[in-house]
Design an enzyme around this catalytic site. Structure first.
Site, PDB file in Angstrom:
ATOM      1  N   GLU A 271       7.327 -21.600   8.696  1.00  0.00           N
ATOM      2  CA  GLU A 271       7.772 -20.650   9.711  1.00  0.00           C
ATOM      3  C   GLU A 271       8.873 -21.222  10.602  1.00  0.00           C
ATOM      4  O   GLU A 271       9.546 -20.487  11.310  1.00  0.00           O
ATOM      5  CB  GLU A 271       6.600 -20.178  10.563  1.00  0.00           C
TER       6      GLU A 271
ATOM      7  N   GLU B  98       0.803  -1.222   0.000  1.00  0.00           N
ATOM      8  CA  GLU B  98       0.000   0.000   0.000  1.00  0.00           C
ATOM      9  C   GLU B  98       0.837   1.274   0.000  1.00  0.00           C
ATOM     10  O   GLU B  98       0.316   2.352  -0.308  1.00  0.00           O
ATOM     11  CB  GLU B  98      -0.946  -0.018   1.202  1.00  0.00           C
TER      12      GLU B  98
END
Length: 309
Positions: free
Chosen positions: A121, A90
């Site tokens: 992870e 963004e």
């Protein structure tokens, strides 16, 4: 054939504990459930406020890196990685920054943005490998992990530190020690989740607030705004083109026609049009002043005032 059991880790973090305020949440009405979740969410801003001095240090490191031609990297897994990816994406249309200023690295790659990738992870070597491929000395690396222990993230931070990058970690575990290679620990205490272990809730909300504040403050410090206006935005659709004219009108107090003409004369560059209108100088002089002041509107205006005096 004997099956080898997968590794099991017991995480000692407030986010994994049961919340005494929501033990009967499954017995509540719909409004009761939403009210209980909302009551927990209201605790998050205060928890973030307590770590703002640490966030400020991270902002200053990021500004220093970007001003010297380096980059900012986010490393996260699961919710943390998805939020980091959203924040980085963004910034490009909002502040018209180069697409490589903020790089988001997500455990498991692009596929893991939509679905869980098994054991991604837990791979510290994968985090370190991504650092080796993309992080340079002088960059700034921000890791995010609700538990404070995600191997992919900690592996990346340790490797980044060895490469000469400044580092920070956003953690939801205030009891955890500062991991090796971390310059700034941002340990936000959001407490037990409404649903035990569901860190997409308060821990994720805290990370979103911290990321938004971190990146926005960095942009402000780099002159990507004028006052509280998005003067560096890219007008990529009709709504944003309308917002561009409105920003010029709000910043200058001039008519729509004057602002539209100035924007056309500035070839669509909002900052150039703004400096032109506020200073009274021609568009070419406004563009030169901005270029000489790293695109910072107030500094460009000050330099033009000094020249005129």
């Amino acid at each position: 054939m004997m099956t080898v059991p997968r590794q099991v880790v017991h995480v000692d973090s407030p986010t994994e504990q049961r919340n005494p305020r929501t033990t009967d949440i499954d017995l509540m009405s719909t409004m009761g459930i939403l009210g209980a979740i909302n009551a927990e969410d209201r605790r998050v801003p205060e928890a973030v406020a307590a770590v703002l001095p640490q966030v400020a240090r991270a902002v200053d490191f990021a500004v220093e890196a970007l001003r010297s031609g380096h980059r900012v990297h986010y490393f996260g897994a699961g919710t943390s990685g998805r939020l980091a990816t959203l924040d980085a994406a963004e910034l490009v249309p909002t502040f018209n920054v180069p697409s490589d200023w903020f790089i988001a690295h997500h455990a498991g790659g692009a596929r893991a943005l939509r679905q869980a990738v098994e054991d991604a992870e837990d791979d510290a070597k994968a985090g370190a490998a991504e650092v080796a491929e993309s992080v340079a000395p002088g960059d700034f690396v921000l890791g995010l992990t609700a538990s404070g222990r995600t191997p992919y993230v900690l592996g990346a931070l340790a490797a980044a530190s060895r490469r000469g990058a400044r580092t920070a970690l956003v953690s939801g575990n205030p009891a955890a020690v500062t991991p090796p290679g971390v310059d700034v620990l941002i340990a936000v205490d959001t407490g037990p989740e409404a649903i035990a272990g569901s860190t997409r809730m308060k821990a994720g909300t805290a990370q979103k607030i911290i990321l938004t504040g971190f990146s926005t403050a960095t942009m402000i410090k780099l002159g990507r705004t004028y006052s509280n206006l998005m003067v560096s935005m890219r007008a990529t659709n009709a709504k944003l083109r309308g917002r561009t004219i409105r920003i010029l009108r709000e910043a200058t107090g001039m008519s729509m026609a004057d602002c539209s003409d100035a924007l056309t004369e500035a070839d669509g560059d909002l900052k150039v049009a703004l400096v032109h209108l506020l200073s009274g100088e021609d568009v070419a002089s406004a563009a030169k002043a901005l270029a000489a002041n790293d695109g910072h509107v107030r500094k460009a205006l000050d330099s033009l005032r000094v020249r005129a005096s």
